[in-house]
Scaffold this motif. Sequence first.
Motif, mmCIF file in Angstrom:
data_model
loop_
_atom_site.group_PDB
_atom_site.id
_atom_site.type_symbol
_atom_site.label_atom_id
_atom_site.label_comp_id
_atom_site.label_asym_id
_atom_site.label_seq_id
_atom_site.Cartn_x
_atom_site.Cartn_y
_atom_site.Cartn_z
ATOM 1 N N GLU A 43 0.861 -0.859 -0.258
ATOM 2 C CA GLU A 43 0.167 0.224 0.023
ATOM 3 C C GLU A 43 1.001 0.948 0.457
ATOM 4 O O GLU A 43 2.204 0.608 0.577
ATOM 5 C CB GLU A 43 -1.512 0.339 1.152
ATOM 6 C CG GLU A 43 -0.074 0.074 2.313
ATOM 7 C CD GLU A 43 -1.152 0.311 4.018
ATOM 8 O OE1 GLU A 43 -2.295 0.366 3.554
ATOM 9 O OE2 GLU A 43 -1.003 -0.228 4.803
ATOM 10 N N TYR A 68 1.134 -3.083 8.691
ATOM 11 C CA TYR A 68 1.048 -4.180 8.462
ATOM 12 C C TYR A 68 2.795 -3.595 7.679
ATOM 13 O O TYR A 68 3.630 -3.967 8.075
ATOM 14 C CB TYR A 68 0.199 -4.020 7.340
ATOM 15 C CG TYR A 68 0.818 -5.764 6.533
ATOM 16 C CD1 TYR A 68 0.939 -6.501 6.208
ATOM 17 C CD2 TYR A 68 1.481 -4.868 4.535
ATOM 18 C CE1 TYR A 68 1.633 -7.597 5.407
ATOM 19 C CE2 TYR A 68 1.932 -5.852 3.815
ATOM 20 C CZ TYR A 68 1.723 -7.048 4.410
ATOM 21 O OH TYR A 68 2.780 -7.866 3.890
ATOM 22 N N GLU A 263 -7.140 -3.611 8.973
ATOM 23 C CA GLU A 263 -5.967 -3.836 9.415
ATOM 24 C C GLU A 263 -5.495 -4.602 10.105
ATOM 25 O O GLU A 263 -4.620 -5.343 10.183
ATOM 26 C CB GLU A 263 -5.302 -1.878 10.445
ATOM 27 C CG GLU A 263 -5.242 -1.003 8.984
ATOM 28 C CD GLU A 263 -5.514 0.670 10.246
ATOM 29 O OE1 GLU A 263 -5.264 -0.151 11.134
ATOM 30 O OE2 GLU A 263 -5.683 1.255 9.258
ATOM 31 N N LYS A 265 -6.926 -7.401 9.906
ATOM 32 C CA LYS A 265 -6.646 -8.407 9.296
ATOM 33 C C LYS A 265 -4.882 -8.682 8.943
ATOM 34 O O LYS A 265 -4.511 -9.580 8.451
ATOM 35 C CB LYS A 265 -7.681 -8.116 7.814
ATOM 36 C CG LYS A 265 -7.780 -9.833 6.998
ATOM 37 C CD LYS A 265 -9.566 -9.549 7.030
ATOM 38 C CE LYS A 265 -9.671 -11.024 6.168
ATOM 39 N NZ LYS A 265 -10.523 -10.942 4.856
ATOM 40 N N ALA A 266 -4.462 -7.848 8.395
ATOM 41 C CA ALA A 266 -3.690 -7.711 7.204
ATOM 42 C C ALA A 266 -2.300 -8.266 8.357
ATOM 43 O O ALA A 266 -1.321 -8.339 8.103
ATOM 44 C CB ALA A 266 -3.127 -5.802 6.771
#
Lengths: 281, 497
Positions: A43, A68, A263, A265-266
């Motif tokens: 990202e 992340y 976030e 989950k990341a």
Amino acid sequence: MHKIVYKKELAPKTVMLKVEAPWIARKIQPGQFIIVRLDEHGERIPLSISGWDAEAGTLRLIVVGVGYTSNKMIALNEGDSILDVVGPLGRHTHLPEGGAAVMIGGGYGTGAIIPSALEQRKAGRRVVGIVGARTKELVLLEDDLRAACADVFVTTDDGSYGRKGLVTDALKDIIDNEDVGAVLAVGPVPMMRAVSELTKPHNIPTMVSLNAIMVDGTGMCGACRVTVGGKIRFACYDGPDFDGHLVDYKELTMRQRTYLKQEAKAMEVFNRESAGRTATP
Amino acid sequence: MEAKDLTPRQRMQIPRQSMPEQKPEIRRTNFNEVPLGYDEQTAITEADRCIKCKVPHCIDGCPVNIDIPGFLELITRGEFAAAARKIKETNVLPAVCGRVCPQENQCEAVCVVGKKYKPVAIGRLERFVADYERTHNLVVDPVKPKQTGCKIAVVGSGPAGLTVASEMARRGHQVVVYEALHQPGGVLFYGIPRFRLPGDVIKSELEYLKKMGVEIHVNTVIGKLATPAELMKDMGFDAVFLGTGAGLPRFPNVPGQNFNGIYSANEYLTRLNLMRADRFPEAITPLHCGKRVAVFGAGNTAMDGARTSIRMGPESVTVYYRRTREEAPARTEELEHAIQEGVKFEWLTAPLEFYGDDNFFVKGARLQRMKLGEPDESGRRRPVPMEGSEFDIEVDTVVFALGFGVNPLILEAAPDLKTNRWGIVEADKETGMTSIDGVFAGGDIITGGATVILAMGQAKIAARGMHNWLINKKGLDMPRELPPESATHAKSKTAKV
């Protein structure tokens, strides 16, 4: 590709990196920032700059591992490279003249105020620095700040170092004792908000650097829109500095939380990936 | 019967060949391209529909004046790669234009066959030959022309910038393109979804440009790293082309427009197209796409937003527009595709306010019905609010596709650049030159927001203007180039019956 030529751990999950980006290093001014993308699937995240070396062609970044990308970034080493570095973005910090300039940094923000402190001092101004942290080991870049300021005050929440309390406690004393012409605060939103609330009744011009979520960083997408004085402004293009007395901090705080679920989950992915790396012989 | 023996009447009686598409119920679950393209025989049959007019209006209908009868003729002979090369003489992005040009308003709108029957499917054939050449590995590396020693900078790598780059490289000038994002292509990449324009298609056309000798530098924000003046004064460029587009999103200026889950179409599409948020967390850029998506606006960008949303699998996607379908700026094909894919439309409806939940996420909107009043300055009938028609909807993702302004970043770095009151850059209609000597402009930066092919048309004008300007300035031993009007009909000699 932008090579990391230097890495130093400053505190737990906090590193200083020097990254090659010669053209940006020749052009960047205090207050401006960059956007990085680590790799093909990465990202784009904005990062403030804590210094640069135009001759060596490097930028100095302070990175705190919170999500992340920042966690992945602090795991990089000297010799590793970052795929994309874009900048300089945003505007040169502008502080009104007259009286002392007080530079306040919280967390990564301590790095971000150093270029402005140096610039103000070079212009012949009295510069006072305040660094705030939860505890002693999280106080960053104190020596750098001392080199840029006439006086530096350190506050810690737990009193393990410097004065026990918040940056606003130190600021209050400075305001009581001398003529403060401008304040620059960079760090977590609650800190910038508290500083602005303190300076407002004193009519001290106060700039805050807003770390909104961004994508392109050139004013194209509006992800970083903030409300300042009742108007939409783009932090990437119109900012990142704004008049701290006019910023809608509640909106900024809530907008920063847009992707909390994603976030988390990341971070699961990050933890899996780093477990995989340590397991590899 | 041999196609060559067909009379014009027989040619016109061949029905326009349809192009197979992914079925709506399937394509709404994937990001693969929707139209599947012609096969060879269908392409030949379609090209046989061209009656080879003595004065081919289609060429004038094309903003870049492609020799359309010429390439159609080559298709009828089965010389597909040659047809692609014929197009590339005037248009370096045929696979892109064959997909995204509004041919129904341009070449196909003036096709003589179309007066009585359906026009020749020029766009589909352009796409077919470009794809044929690419997928059969028949792309021939361009011959590098004799170099003039002139160096030009192109700011922005969208349709306008890439066209200027190719046009100038073809004339022997050294070209450096600067792109602010990490991927060249501009709106072709960040804006137009993959199911309309696959990334591979753009990448292959970019490769061709690089083989022409064009350098492309990504992550380079001109305006911040260097001003246009510095490009010429300090960096050795003889001329500069500004093609930075109109990427400044508009918001409706209503309460609640900053709740989480409310996006500009630019942000929404950039997250999905450029950053691949559809593959999260494999690609790490997140997106909040809820169960009920509302898209405001009815242009092509709105259709892109709506059709992309459908593919994220929400319960509903609804487009709200304050005028009617008649006034909707989107291409008919895009509207139809959206409808087929299950996008709902609410015409004559405008937003008044958005509501949020405790976590600051949008949860609803108050809308108002409109009626059409007197025409405004754009000639379209102005929408007028109907009092007492307010109603509420539930929604958890909102996309604003309300048009664009010119991104001011580059304007700020060139304060001498003359703009109109909307911040749109003024450029000479015949040369593309701005108020600054040696600085040219084209594309959305001079229109405020139009189409890919119009940007390319302006870029061609600017390239010619720049080339002539360089001839003067540098005393190059090259002929000045004239606008193509006089050249158009000479070029079409291959199409004579």
